[in-house]
Design an enzyme around this catalytic site. Structure first.
Site, PDB file in Angstrom:
ATOM      1  N   LYS A  79       0.818  -1.216   0.000  1.00  0.00           N
ATOM      2  CA  LYS A  79       0.000   0.000   0.000  1.00  0.00           C
ATOM      3  C   LYS A  79       0.848   1.261   0.000  1.00  0.00           C
ATOM      4  O   LYS A  79       0.341   2.347  -0.297  1.00  0.00           O
ATOM      5  CB  LYS A  79      -0.944  -0.002   1.218  1.00  0.00           C
ATOM      6  CG  LYS A  79      -0.276   0.140   2.568  1.00  0.00           C
ATOM      7  CD  LYS A  79      -1.296   0.053   3.691  1.00  0.00           C
ATOM      8  CE  LYS A  79      -0.652   0.194   5.063  1.00  0.00           C
ATOM      9  NZ  LYS A  79      -0.093   1.533   5.290  1.00  0.00           N
ATOM     10  N   ASP A  80       2.153   1.141   0.297  1.00  0.00           N
ATOM     11  CA  ASP A  80       3.039   2.306   0.304  1.00  0.00           C
ATOM     12  C   ASP A  80       3.749   2.512  -1.019  1.00  0.00           C
ATOM     13  O   ASP A  80       4.500   3.478  -1.178  1.00  0.00           O
ATOM     14  CB  ASP A  80       4.099   2.162   1.410  1.00  0.00           C
ATOM     15  CG  ASP A  80       3.503   2.235   2.805  1.00  0.00           C
ATOM     16  OD1 ASP A  80       2.461   2.885   2.952  1.00  0.00           O
ATOM     17  OD2 ASP A  80       4.075   1.640   3.732  1.00  0.00           O
ATOM     18  N   ARG A 125      -8.731   8.369   3.938  1.00  0.00           N
ATOM     19  CA  ARG A 125      -9.660   7.255   3.701  1.00  0.00           C
ATOM     20  C   ARG A 125     -10.259   6.760   5.016  1.00  0.00           C
ATOM     21  O   ARG A 125     -11.485   6.601   5.147  1.00  0.00           O
ATOM     22  CB  ARG A 125      -8.915   6.099   3.007  1.00  0.00           C
ATOM     23  CG  ARG A 125      -9.724   4.818   2.858  1.00  0.00           C
ATOM     24  CD  ARG A 125      -8.844   3.688   2.353  1.00  0.00           C
ATOM     25  NE  ARG A 125      -7.744   3.405   3.251  1.00  0.00           N
ATOM     26  CZ  ARG A 125      -7.828   2.652   4.351  1.00  0.00           C
ATOM     27  NH1 ARG A 125      -8.984   2.109   4.690  1.00  0.00           N
ATOM     28  NH2 ARG A 125      -6.780   2.454   5.113  1.00  0.00           N
ATOM     29  N   ARG A 126      -9.411   6.536   6.007  1.00  0.00           N
ATOM     30  CA  ARG A 126      -9.897   6.052   7.302  1.00  0.00           C
ATOM     31  C   ARG A 126     -10.760   7.111   7.993  1.00  0.00           C
ATOM     32  O   ARG A 126     -11.774   6.793   8.608  1.00  0.00           O
ATOM     33  CB  ARG A 126      -8.709   5.666   8.194  1.00  0.00           C
ATOM     34  CG  ARG A 126      -8.028   4.368   7.783  1.00  0.00           C
ATOM     35  CD  ARG A 126      -6.749   4.135   8.556  1.00  0.00           C
ATOM     36  NE  ARG A 126      -6.175   2.816   8.273  1.00  0.00           N
ATOM     37  CZ  ARG A 126      -4.921   2.481   8.537  1.00  0.00           C
ATOM     38  NH1 ARG A 126      -4.093   3.365   9.074  1.00  0.00           N
ATOM     39  NH2 ARG A 126      -4.486   1.268   8.259  1.00  0.00           N
ATOM     40  N   ARG A 143       1.010   9.910  13.708  1.00  0.00           N
ATOM     41  CA  ARG A 143       2.174   9.451  12.963  1.00  0.00           C
ATOM     42  C   ARG A 143       3.076   8.671  13.900  1.00  0.00           C
ATOM     43  O   ARG A 143       2.866   8.614  15.097  1.00  0.00           O
ATOM     44  CB  ARG A 143       2.953  10.640  12.379  1.00  0.00           C
ATOM     45  CG  ARG A 143       2.258  11.394  11.271  1.00  0.00           C
ATOM     46  CD  ARG A 143       2.145  10.614   9.977  1.00  0.00           C
ATOM     47  NE  ARG A 143       3.363   9.948   9.613  1.00  0.00           N
ATOM     48  CZ  ARG A 143       4.434  10.522   9.054  1.00  0.00           C
ATOM     49  NH1 ARG A 143       4.391  11.808   8.787  1.00  0.00           N
ATOM     50  NH2 ARG A 143       5.507   9.836   8.744  1.00  0.00           N
ATOM     51  N   ARG A 149       2.536   4.626  18.143  1.00  0.00           N
ATOM     52  CA  ARG A 149       1.117   4.970  18.046  1.00  0.00           C
ATOM     53  C   ARG A 149       0.318   4.332  19.185  1.00  0.00           C
ATOM     54  O   ARG A 149      -0.559   4.972  19.768  1.00  0.00           O
ATOM     55  CB  ARG A 149       0.571   4.518  16.688  1.00  0.00           C
ATOM     56  CG  ARG A 149       1.207   5.221  15.509  1.00  0.00           C
ATOM     57  CD  ARG A 149       0.570   4.813  14.197  1.00  0.00           C
ATOM     58  NE  ARG A 149       1.334   5.317  13.053  1.00  0.00           N
ATOM     59  CZ  ARG A 149       0.868   5.445  11.836  1.00  0.00           C
ATOM     60  NH1 ARG A 149      -0.383   5.098  11.559  1.00  0.00           N
ATOM     61  NH2 ARG A 149       1.612   5.902  10.850  1.00  0.00           N
ATOM     62  N   CYS A 237      -1.965   7.019  -1.650  1.00  0.00           N
ATOM     63  CA  CYS A 237      -2.217   6.347  -0.380  1.00  0.00           C
ATOM     64  C   CYS A 237      -3.058   7.191   0.565  1.00  0.00           C
ATOM     65  O   CYS A 237      -3.629   6.682   1.512  1.00  0.00           O
ATOM     66  CB  CYS A 237      -0.899   5.981   0.302  1.00  0.00           C
ATOM     67  SG  CYS A 237       0.071   7.390   0.853  1.00  0.00           S
TER      68      CYS A 237
END
Length: 842
Positions: A79-80, A125-126, A143, A149, A237
Site C-alpha cells: 500500500k506504500d 480514507r480512514r 504518525r 502509536r 495512499c
C-alpha cells in the site's frame, strides 16, 4: 549475495525477515545482507502523510539505492508503493496476502467511542469512513511507528486509533490485554489498495528465478487490480478511496469506496463468477495474462459504477454478471482532482517587496510559510525562501538580461496546473504583483481556469528604491505627482505605445522601471518632446541591496555617467527636480550613517538557526546577509523513545548544537514527558548558540568549554565527572565521535541519541550558483555545509569564512579554499574575523 533494502522500523525489519525466509526456503545457499534505509517519511513525523508527499515519502530513498545498485531488492508494504515506479524498476514479486482489514484500537477503560472521542489517524480514507460509523468524533493526526502509536493511545492522547491488522499481527501486537480490538464491517470500511500484501521491488530483469519463486499469482492479480482502481481515480495512499479484490473458486469479488466530495464515501461491489477465468487463474503461468487483464477491466468497471453514484449496490444483470456502465473515466478530470484535496488548490499572487527581506509584509510571510509550491522571480531576496517549509517545492521562473527561464504564458499554465493538482501555490514576485509584475495576466488565467486566488500587495520598488537613495518621489516645491512608467514594453505593443509627447509635459516625477537598456532612447524622446535637457536624472542600480549604487546627471549626460560607472541592471530611472533634493539627502546620509560592513554582501550557507543568528550579528554593522540554507536538520526519533521515557536516570545532558536542543524538547513535548524528570540533571553545551537555545526552555547551562568544539568539551568536562555520573549525549547523526571516544577511553558511563540528520537541501542549488559570484564573503559553519556548497556550486570563491578549524579542515577536504577562520567558534566570531579583514584593506 542479495542485498535487501528496508526501512529501520520494527515492522519493516520483520517484513524483511519474512522475505528473507522465503528466499532461503527456495534458495538455501543464498547469502543475504539487510541494508537499512532512512526515508523522508521516517524523518518527518509531525505532519500528516498528505502534507509531505503521500506514498513516495516511504520509498524514494530506497528506489535511489536500487538504481545506484547499493541494494538488489527492496521490501515494501504494497500500500506504500507509488503508482509510478522509477524508470528501470519493477515489482518483481508479490507475496501471499495477509489480513487486509483495518482495526480500531481503544483502551479497555474507555467505555465507548462517541461524541467528543478523539480518534487517531493520518489517513483521509480512514477518517472519512470512521466518520460514517461515529459521526461526532474528533479526528487527530497520528504518525510514528506502530509501537509509538499504541503508546500514544495508552497515554491518553487518543481515545482510539486505527491501524492495519496485518502490521499488528506481524508485530505480535494483535492481542494486547489492555486494549479492545474492533474490526469494522468490511462492506462499510474498505481497506487501502494493497493493504496486507508485501511487494518486492527490484531492477528490471534482475533475479528472475528468485522473483518467480516468491511471486504469488493470485496476490499479484488482486494487487494490480487494486492499483489500477487507484490509477483510474488518479489516487494515492492518502486519497479518499479504498479497494479490496479477492479471487477464489467462486470468481472475483471487488469492493470499492470513493468519496467524490472528499467527505461522503460511496461504495460499490462487483461479483464476477466465471469458471473459465478461475481455471486460468489457478494455472501457475498464464502466458497471455488474460486473468490479469480481466481483473484490471473489473477495476475500471468498478470506477465507472462509483462515478455514476452507485452506493452500496451489487449491480447484476439477469445472467448474474455485472452491468457495464459506459462512462468516460476522463469526463470529470477537474472534479476528480478536486475530490482528492477537498478542493482545487489556491494561488496567492504575493509581492515580495524591493529585494530586502525585512520589507516583506506579515501577510506575505504567512503565505510563504504555508505554501506547498513557491514559484519565484529573480528579484526577490533569496533569504525569503529560507522561510518556506522543508517539503515545499521551489520553482524559479525569473529572468536576467537576455536569459529567459519561462515565458509568461508558460508561467500562467504552470500556476493553473499546480493549483489543479490541489496544491497551495505562492507566486512570489519582486515589488508588487500589480505594478509591472504581470500579476494581472496571471490572475486572469487563474480566473479562466476557475482557480481561487488572492492578491497580497508588496512594497513597490518604484518608490522604495528611490527613497533608499534619498530621493523622495514627491516633494513640496519639486513635484506634486509621480508617474510610474515601464521602460520595457510588451513586444506586441505598437512601437509608439508610450506617448512621450504627453509624458514629457508632465510636471511631476517620472519613474521608469526596467529601462536601463532603453535609457538613451528614453532621454532622447523626452528632450525631443519638450523636456528641458538639463532636467535632473538619477539611475539607481541594484536597489535595496548592499550593492546599491546611484549615479546622477541630466537628460543629456546620464547615459555617459551610467557607462562610465558600469551601472548594471536591475536599475530604476528617476527623472525630475526631486533628484536634486535626493542628492543632498544622500550626501548627508553617506557621511553620517556609513557602517563598517556597508556595501558588503555575505552569503550564509548554514542551517536556518545559524542563518538567523548571523543575520542579527551582521545587521548592526550594515552588512547585507543572504541566507541560503544548503543544509537542514530533519528530526529522526527512531530507537530514541525508550530513552525519552527514562530521562531521570541521567545526571548530565550534553547538547552539541542548538538544533539538538530544539528537537530534543519538541520530542519531549510530543511524548508528553514531564520536564520535571530533568530536575536533578546538569547541562553541558558546546557554545553560545546552544546555550541560548537551552535558555528558551528555562534551563541554563552548567558547563561551556573554553573553546566551542566537541573535542574540548569532552576533555574539559571529563575532569568534572565522577564514577556516579551517567551522561546522555544528544547529537546529530553526522557528528564526529570526539565525546564518545573520550568517555570510552575514561570508562565513563554514557548513552547517546542521534535525534536528527543533516541533509542537503538540493532545492537551493541553482540559486546558490547564481548568487556566489555576486557576494563578498561566503560563510560555512559545518562540514555538511562545506560539502553541500561544493556539490551545489562547485565554489571557487576567494573569501570563504569557516566557523572554526574543524570546519576549515572539512572545507579543504571538500575542495574549498578557506581564507578566514573565526577565532571564537560562533556567530560573533565570524563577524569579528570579517570586520578585521575589511579593516586591513584600509
Amino acid at each position: 549475495m542479495i542485498r535487501i533494502g528496508t526501512r529501520k522500523s520494527k515492522l519493516a525489519l520483520i517484513q524483511t525477515e519474512l522475505v528473507k525466509a522465503q528466499i532461503l526456503k527456495y534458495f538455501p545457499n543464498e547469502k543475504i545482507e539487510i541494508v537499512h534505509v532512512v526515508t523522508h517519511g521516517d524523518k518527518v513525523l509531525d505532519k500528516p502523510l498528505g502534507e509531505i508527499g503521500g506514498k513516495g515519502v516511504f520509498t524514494k530513498e530506497i528506489e535511489e539505492k536500487l538504481l545506484d545498485k547499493t541494494i538488489d531488492i527492496a521490501v515494501h508494504s504494497a500500500k506504500d508503493v507509488p503508482m509510478e515506479l522509477a524508470d528501470g524498476l519493477c515489482l518483481g514479486a508479490v507475496l501471499l496476502r495477509d489480513d487486509n482489514r483495518d482495526v480500531i484500537l481503544k483502551r479497555k477503560e474507555t467505555k465507548k467511542i462517541g461524541a467528543g472521542s478523539i480518534i487517531g489517524t493520518s489517513s483521509l480514507r480512514r477518517e472519512i469512513q470512521i466518520k460514517q460509523i461515529y459521526p461526532d468524533v474528533t479526528i487527530k493526526s497520528l504518525r510514528g511507528n506502530v509501537g509509538t502509536r499504541i503508546d500514544k493511545l495508552k497515554s491518553g492522547e487518543y481515545d482510539a486509533i486505527i491501524l492495519a491488522a496485518a502490521g499488528l499481527k506481524r508485530l505480535g501486537l494483535d492481542n494486547d490485554k489492555e486494549l479492545d480490538y474492533i474490526y469494522p464491517d468490511e462492506e462499510k470500511f474498505i481497506s487501502a489498495a494493497g493493504q496486507g500484501i508485501l511487494a518486492i521491488e527490484c531492477r528490471n530483469g534482475d533475479l528472475k528465478d528468485v522473483m518467480a519463486a516468491l511471486d504469488d499469482r493470485k496476490a499479484r492479480i488482486c494487487l494490480e487490480a487494486e492499483r489500477e482502481f487507484l490509477k483510474c481515480l488518479d489516487g494515492s495512499c492518502n486519497a479518499p478511496c479504498g479497494a479490496h479484490c479477492t479471487v477464489d473458486e467462486h470468481g472475483f469479488n471487488f469492493r470499492g469506496m470513493f468519496a467524490y466530495d472528499g467527505k461522503t464515501p460511496k461504495y460499490a461491489v462487483i461479483n464476477e463468477k466465471t469458471d473459465e477465468q478461475w481455471e486460468k487463474i489457478s494455472k501457475p503461468v498464464n502466458a497471455d495474462n488474460t486473468d490479469l487483464k480481466f481483473a484490471i477491466s473489473l477495476a475500471k468497471r468498478l470506477v465507472d459504477v462509483l462515478k455514476s453514484d452507485a452506493k452500496n449496490t451489487d449491480i447484476k444483470n439477469e445472467n448474474g454478471n455485472t452491468d457495464k456502465k459506459d462512462i468516460d473515466i476522463n469526463t470529470k478530470k477537474d472534479e476528480l482532482k478536486k475530490s482528492f484535496t477537498g478542493n482545487k488548490g489556491m494561488v496567492s499572487l504575493v509581492g515580495a517587496g524591493p529585494g530586502k527581506r525585512d520589507y516583506l509584509s506579515i501577510e506575505a510571510l504567512r503565505c510563504i510559510k504555508k505554501a506547498d509550491v513557491i514559484v519565484y522571480d529573480a528579484l526577490i531576496s533569496p533569504s525569503i525562501l529560507n522561510e518556506a517549509k522543508m517539503d515545499a517545492e521551489l520553482i524559479y521562473v525569473g529572468k536576467r538580461a537576455d536569459t529567459i527561464y519561462k515565458k509568461q504564458p508558460e508561467i500562467n499554465e504552470l500556476l493553473v496546473n499546480l493549483a489543479l493538482s490541489g496544491k497551495y501555490v505562492v507566486r512570489l514576485k519582486g515589488g508588487d504583483p500589480f505594478i509591472f509584475g504581470r500579476g494581472g495576466e496571471e490572475a486572469l488565467a487563474l480566473k479562466k481556469a476557475g482557480i481561487r486566488y488572492e492578491i497580497v500587495s508588496g512594497i513597490s520598488s518604484s518608490y522604495s528604491v528611490p527613497a533608499s537613495a534619498g530621493i523622495p518621489v514627491t516633494h513640496r516645491g519639486a513635484a506634486s505627482s509621480v508617474h510610474i512608467i515601464t521602460g520595457h514594453e510588451h513586444p506586441a505593443k505598437p512601437s509608439e505605445a508610450l506617448d512621450f509627447s504627453v509624458i514629457a509635459k508632465e510636471e511631476g516625477t517620472l519613474v521608469f522601471l526596467m529601462g536601463l537598456r532603453s535609457l538613451g532612447n528614453i532621454c532622447e524622446k523626452l528632450i525631443k518632446n519638450g523636456k528641458n535637457e538639463e532636467t535632473p536624472v538619477a539611475v539607481i542600480s541594484k536597489g535595496m541591496t548592499a550593492k546599491q549604487r546611484t549615479v546622477y546627471g541630466n537628460l543629456l549626460t546620464i547615459k555617459d555617467e551610467v557607462r562610465k560607472n558600469n551601472i548594471e541592471a536591475p536599475a530604476i530611472i528617476v527623472v525630475g527636480d526631486v533628484v536634486g533634493v535626493g542628492k543632498q539627502i544622500c550626501e548627508w546620509q553617506s557621511k553620517n550613517e556609513k557602517k563598517v560592513l556597508s556595501g558588503k554582501r555575505i552569503l550564509v550557507t548554514g542551517s536556518r538557526n545559524m542563518a538567523d543568528s548571523l543575520e542579527k550579528e551582521f545587521e548592526q554593522y550594515g552588512g547585507e546577509t543572504i541566507a541560503i540554507s544548503l543544509v537542514e536538520t530533519i528530526p529522526d526519533y527512531s530507537d530514541c523513545d525508550d530513552i525519552f521515557n527514562n530521562l531521570e536516570k541521567y545526571s548530565w545532558f550534553i547538547f552539541t548544537s542548538a538544533n539538538g536542543v530544539n528537537i530534543f524538547f519538541d520530542r519531549l513535548r510530543n511524548l508528553r514527558v514531564d520536564i520535571r524528570k530533568l530536575a536533578n540533571a546538569r547541562f553541558a553545551v558546546v557554545g553560545t548558540s546552544t546555550k541560548k537555545a537551552l535558555e528558551k526552555y528555562g534551563l541554563y547551562a552548567d558547563f561551556i568549554p573554553s573553546k566551542f568544539t566537541s573535542k574540548i568539551l569532552a576533555e574539559e568536562l571529563s575532569k568534572e565527572l565522577t564514577d556516579k555520573d551517567k551522561i546522555l549525549i544528544v547529537r546529530g547523526k553526522q557528528g564526529k565521535n570526539f565525546i564518545e571516544d573520550k568517555f570510552s577511553e575514561m570508562s565513563v558511563e554514557f548513552d547517546k541519541i542521534c535525534i536528527y540528520e543533516t541533509i542537503q537541501d538540493e532545492r537551493r542549488a541553482d540559486e546558490v550558483k547564481r548568487i556566489c559570484p555576486d557576494v563578498d564573503y561566503i560563510v560555512v559553519t559545518s562540514g555538511s555545509g562545506a560539502r553541500a556548497l561544493r556539490n551545489m556550486a562547485g565554489c571557487e570563491h576567494d573569501n570563504i569564512v569557516a566557523i572554526g578549524p574543524v570546519t576549515k579542515r572539512d572545507c579543504e577536504e571538500a575542495g574549498l579554499r578557506v581564507k578566514l577562520v573565526a577565532e571564537e567558534f560562533d556567530a560573533r566570531g565570524i563577524v569579528d574575523v570579517i570586520i578585521n579583514d575589511i579593516a586591513k584593506k584600509f
